[in-house]
Motif scaffolding. Structure first.
Motif, PDB file in Angstrom:
ATOM      1  N   ASP A 126       0.864  -1.179   0.000  1.00 20.82           N
ATOM      2  CA  ASP A 126       0.000   0.000   0.000  1.00 20.82           C
ATOM      3  C   ASP A 126       0.902   1.231   0.000  1.00 20.82           C
ATOM      4  O   ASP A 126       1.398   1.635   1.059  1.00 20.82           O
ATOM      5  CB  ASP A 126      -0.914   0.007   1.222  1.00 20.82           C
ATOM      6  N   PRO A 127       1.134   1.839  -1.147  1.00 23.70           N
ATOM      7  CA  PRO A 127       2.063   2.978  -1.205  1.00 23.70           C
ATOM      8  C   PRO A 127       1.621   4.176  -0.381  1.00 23.70           C
ATOM      9  O   PRO A 127       2.441   5.017  -0.023  1.00 23.70           O
ATOM     10  CB  PRO A 127       2.111   3.316  -2.697  1.00 23.70           C
ATOM     11  N   ALA A 128       0.322   4.233  -0.047  1.00 27.38           N
ATOM     12  CA  ALA A 128      -0.161   5.343   0.781  1.00 27.38           C
ATOM     13  C   ALA A 128       0.549   5.378   2.129  1.00 27.38           C
ATOM     14  O   ALA A 128       0.630   6.434   2.769  1.00 27.38           O
ATOM     15  CB  ALA A 128      -1.671   5.228   0.983  1.00 27.38           C
ATOM     16  N   ALA A 129       1.076   4.222   2.577  1.00 25.27           N
ATOM     17  CA  ALA A 129       1.766   4.168   3.863  1.00 25.27           C
ATOM     18  C   ALA A 129       2.981   5.091   3.880  1.00 25.27           C
ATOM     19  O   ALA A 129       3.289   5.712   4.906  1.00 25.27           O
ATOM     20  CB  ALA A 129       2.191   2.738   4.171  1.00 25.27           C
ATOM     21  N   LEU A 130       3.684   5.193   2.758  1.00 26.38           N
ATOM     22  CA  LEU A 130       4.853   6.065   2.704  1.00 26.38           C
ATOM     23  C   LEU A 130       4.446   7.523   2.807  1.00 26.38           C
ATOM     24  O   LEU A 130       5.003   8.295   3.611  1.00 26.38           O
ATOM     25  CB  LEU A 130       5.639   5.838   1.416  1.00 26.38           C
ATOM     26  N   TRP A 131       3.469   7.921   2.009  1.00 29.05           N
ATOM     27  CA  TRP A 131       3.076   9.330   1.985  1.00 29.05           C
ATOM     28  C   TRP A 131       2.401   9.738   3.287  1.00 29.05           C
ATOM     29  O   TRP A 131       2.557  10.880   3.737  1.00 29.05           O
ATOM     30  CB  TRP A 131       2.181   9.587   0.771  1.00 29.05           C
ATOM     31  N   VAL A 153       2.625   7.382  -9.282  1.00 33.10           N
ATOM     32  CA  VAL A 153       3.061   8.117  -8.091  1.00 33.10           C
ATOM     33  C   VAL A 153       2.341   9.462  -8.011  1.00 33.10           C
ATOM     34  O   VAL A 153       1.967   9.913  -6.925  1.00 33.10           O
ATOM     35  CB  VAL A 153       4.583   8.293  -8.077  1.00 33.10           C
ATOM     36  N   GLN A 154       2.144  10.097  -9.148  1.00 28.15           N
ATOM     37  CA  GLN A 154       1.379  11.354  -9.159  1.00 28.15           C
ATOM     38  C   GLN A 154      -0.018  11.135  -8.587  1.00 28.15           C
ATOM     39  O   GLN A 154      -0.514  11.952  -7.801  1.00 28.15           O
ATOM     40  CB  GLN A 154       1.294  11.903 -10.578  1.00 28.15           C
ATOM     41  N   GLN A 155      -0.655  10.033  -8.951  1.00 25.56           N
ATOM     42  CA  GLN A 155      -1.973   9.715  -8.408  1.00 25.56           C
ATOM     43  C   GLN A 155      -1.897   9.486  -6.893  1.00 25.56           C
ATOM     44  O   GLN A 155      -2.805   9.896  -6.153  1.00 25.56           O
ATOM     45  CB  GLN A 155      -2.533   8.487  -9.103  1.00 25.56           C
ATOM     46  N   GLN A 156      -0.839   8.835  -6.451  1.00 27.94           N
ATOM     47  CA  GLN A 156      -0.663   8.613  -5.019  1.00 27.94           C
ATOM     48  C   GLN A 156      -0.554   9.937  -4.268  1.00 27.94           C
ATOM     49  O   GLN A 156      -1.152  10.115  -3.197  1.00 27.94           O
ATOM     50  CB  GLN A 156       0.596   7.774  -4.768  1.00 27.94           C
ATOM     51  N   LEU A 157       0.207  10.871  -4.826  1.00 25.66           N
ATOM     52  CA  LEU A 157       0.377  12.179  -4.189  1.00 25.66           C
ATOM     53  C   LEU A 157      -0.948  12.930  -4.138  1.00 25.66           C
ATOM     54  O   LEU A 157      -1.265  13.594  -3.144  1.00 25.66           O
ATOM     55  CB  LEU A 157       1.425  13.000  -4.936  1.00 25.66           C
ATOM     56  N   GLU A 158      -1.727  12.826  -5.203  1.00 25.15           N
ATOM     57  CA  GLU A 158      -3.038  13.489  -5.228  1.00 25.15           C
ATOM     58  C   GLU A 158      -3.959  12.898  -4.172  1.00 25.15           C
ATOM     59  O   GLU A 158      -4.655  13.632  -3.449  1.00 25.15           O
ATOM     60  CB  GLU A 158      -3.651  13.359  -6.622  1.00 25.15           C
ATOM     61  N   GLN A 159      -3.951  11.589  -4.045  1.00 21.57           N
ATOM     62  CA  GLN A 159      -4.807  10.939  -3.051  1.00 21.57           C
ATOM     63  C   GLN A 159      -4.373  11.260  -1.630  1.00 21.57           C
ATOM     64  O   GLN A 159      -5.199  11.301  -0.714  1.00 21.57           O
ATOM     65  CB  GLN A 159      -4.800   9.427  -3.285  1.00 21.57           C
ATOM     66  N   ALA A 160      -3.052  11.504  -1.448  1.00 23.09           N
ATOM     67  CA  ALA A 160      -2.529  11.828  -0.119  1.00 23.09           C
ATOM     68  C   ALA A 160      -2.629  13.310   0.205  1.00 23.09           C
ATOM     69  O   ALA A 160      -2.274  13.730   1.317  1.00 23.09           O
ATOM     70  CB  ALA A 160      -1.070  11.386  -0.022  1.00 23.09           C
ATOM     71  N   GLY A 161      -3.101  14.108  -0.743  1.00 28.53           N
ATOM     72  CA  GLY A 161      -3.192  15.540  -0.527  1.00 28.53           C
ATOM     73  C   GLY A 161      -1.848  16.238  -0.565  1.00 28.53           C
ATOM     74  O   GLY A 161      -1.682  17.319   0.009  1.00 28.53           O
ATOM     75  N   VAL A 183       6.813  14.907  -8.970  1.00 24.23           N
ATOM     76  CA  VAL A 183       7.432  13.652  -9.363  1.00 24.23           C
ATOM     77  C   VAL A 183       7.888  13.754 -10.803  1.00 24.23           C
ATOM     78  O   VAL A 183       7.228  14.397 -11.639  1.00 24.23           O
ATOM     79  CB  VAL A 183       6.451  12.461  -9.176  1.00 24.23           C
ATOM     80  N   ALA A 184       9.027  13.115 -11.098  1.00 16.69           N
ATOM     81  CA  ALA A 184       9.554  13.137 -12.462  1.00 16.69           C
ATOM     82  C   ALA A 184      10.458  11.929 -12.665  1.00 16.69           C
ATOM     83  O   ALA A 184      11.035  11.402 -11.703  1.00 16.69           O
ATOM     84  CB  ALA A 184      10.339  14.424 -12.723  1.00 16.69           C
ATOM     85  N   PRO A 185      10.601  11.461 -13.907  1.00 14.27           N
ATOM     86  CA  PRO A 185      11.574  10.408 -14.189  1.00 14.27           C
ATOM     87  C   PRO A 185      12.983  10.928 -13.921  1.00 14.27           C
ATOM     88  O   PRO A 185      13.248  12.134 -14.034  1.00 14.27           O
ATOM     89  CB  PRO A 185      11.382  10.121 -15.685  1.00 14.27           C
ATOM     90  N   ARG A 186      13.877  10.017 -13.557  1.00 17.45           N
ATOM     91  CA  ARG A 186      15.287  10.370 -13.378  1.00 17.45           C
ATOM     92  C   ARG A 186      16.157   9.280 -13.980  1.00 17.45           C
ATOM     93  O   ARG A 186      16.043   8.110 -13.621  1.00 17.45           O
ATOM     94  CB  ARG A 186      15.625  10.562 -11.905  1.00 17.45           C
ATOM     95  N   GLN A 187      17.007   9.682 -14.898  1.00 20.39           N
ATOM     96  CA  GLN A 187      17.911   8.753 -15.571  1.00 20.39           C
ATOM     97  C   GLN A 187      17.122   7.614 -16.201  1.00 20.39           C
ATOM     98  O   GLN A 187      15.934   7.743 -16.496  1.00 20.39           O
ATOM     99  CB  GLN A 187      18.991   8.285 -14.589  1.00 20.39           C
ATOM    100  N   GLU A 188      17.775   6.481 -16.408  1.00 24.64           N
ATOM    101  CA  GLU A 188      17.141   5.413 -17.175  1.00 24.64           C
ATOM    102  C   GLU A 188      16.171   4.584 -16.362  1.00 24.64           C
ATOM    103  O   GLU A 188      15.206   4.034 -16.906  1.00 24.64           O
ATOM    104  CB  GLU A 188      18.219   4.488 -17.766  1.00 24.64           C
ATOM    105  N   ARG A 189      16.390   4.504 -15.049  1.00 23.65           N
ATOM    106  CA  ARG A 189      15.603   3.532 -14.285  1.00 23.65           C
ATOM    107  C   ARG A 189      14.948   4.082 -13.027  1.00 23.65           C
ATOM    108  O   ARG A 189      14.286   3.339 -12.301  1.00 23.65           O
ATOM    109  CB  ARG A 189      16.485   2.341 -13.907  1.00 23.65           C
ATOM    110  N   TYR A 190      15.127   5.367 -12.729  1.00 20.68           N
ATOM    111  CA  TYR A 190      14.600   5.916 -11.489  1.00 20.68           C
ATOM    112  C   TYR A 190      13.436   6.869 -11.727  1.00 20.68           C
ATOM    113  O   TYR A 190      13.204   7.361 -12.829  1.00 20.68           O
ATOM    114  CB  TYR A 190      15.691   6.690 -10.733  1.00 20.68           C
ATOM    115  N   LEU A 191      12.745   7.154 -10.637  1.00 23.18           N
ATOM    116  CA  LEU A 191      11.875   8.322 -10.547  1.00 23.18           C
ATOM    117  C   LEU A 191      12.216   9.006  -9.234  1.00 23.18           C
ATOM    118  O   LEU A 191      12.794   8.402  -8.324  1.00 23.18           O
ATOM    119  CB  LEU A 191      10.395   7.947 -10.628  1.00 23.18           C
TER     120      LEU A 191
END
Length: 225
Positions: free
Chosen positions: A131-136, A195-203, A210-218
């Motif tokens: 549940d990614p909401a746990a982090l936010w 992740v953008q949706q997660q941030l919106e849901q978390a307020g 959020v943005a991509p970073r390099q070849e494999r990260y965000l």
């Protein structure tokens, strides 16, 4: 490619040994320097490392900012045992400013972890959470007003072929346990859109970007209101 969750905790003896012995120095240092760049080299004096594992990033944070106290938080006891062992090999000053606490997200209550952290940092924790909401929720719970937030994580490739290309390129000489875990992590990772949706849901969408970073990260960064 559809997301396939992986186990939330990395605490098997073989895993812990492999990660403790692996050399992530270059990528860990790059993350800390990226944090410094984004926060204007001033993360404050109370830093929180969520999902600290064996303590790599926590140690770097304490070394990079000598005025800061750092708390590393993780749910895996074996990983934290390695982190605490590493404290024996650092200077007394650094060891006095760094501590590790075992806890699972989301926190039922802040308890001793008061919401006073001037910066909340996390490296490669998000994709482990079912549940990614746990982090936010934890970011909002423990970050002080104006706290700087920096989260780096893998981002999920478009297909299985892209996963195998990354595994071959990044883990060619790594032990099989690391190759297996990296493959599983790529399948479990989120996309920037998710992740953008997660941030919106978390307020938090108005505070963090959020943005991509390099070849494999965000990456996710910003300041809490």
């Amino acid at each position: 490619m559809q997301r396939i969750p992986e186990p939330e905790l990395m605490d098997e003896a073989g895993q812990v040994l492999a990660y403790a012995q692996a050399d992530f120095a270059a990528s860990d240092a790059a993350m800390v320097e990226r944090l410094a760049q984004l926060c204007g080299d001033d993360p404050g004096t109370a830093l929180l490392d969520l999902g600290c594992g064996p303590g790599n990033i926590s140690l770097l944070l304490a070394g990079r900012w000598p005025a800061a106290k750092v708390l590393g938080l993780d749910g895996a006891p074996r990983m934290l045992a390695v982190a605490r062992e590493r404290l024996a090999g650092v200077s007394p000053d650094l060891a006095a400013r760094l501590r590790f606490v075992q806890a699972l997200l989301p926190l039922a209550a802040a308890g001793e972890l008061e919401a006073h952290f001037s910066a909340v940092v996390s490296n490669s924790l998000l994709h482990h959470l079912h549940d990614p909401a746990a982090l936010w929720q934890t970011v909002a719970q423990l970050g002080a007003p104006g706290a700087f937030v920096y989260v780096q994580d893998l981002r999920r490739p478009d297909n299985g072929e892209a996963v195998e290309t990354l595994v071959a390129a990044e883990m060619a000489s790594a032990p099989e346990v690391l190759r297996h875990d990296y493959r599983a992590s790529l399948h479990a990772a989120f996309t920037p859109e998710e992740v953008q949706q997660q941030l919106e849901q978390a307020g938090l969408a108005a505070q963090l970007q959020v943005a991509p970073r390099q070849e494999r990260y965000l990456e996710v960064w910003g300041r809490l209101n």
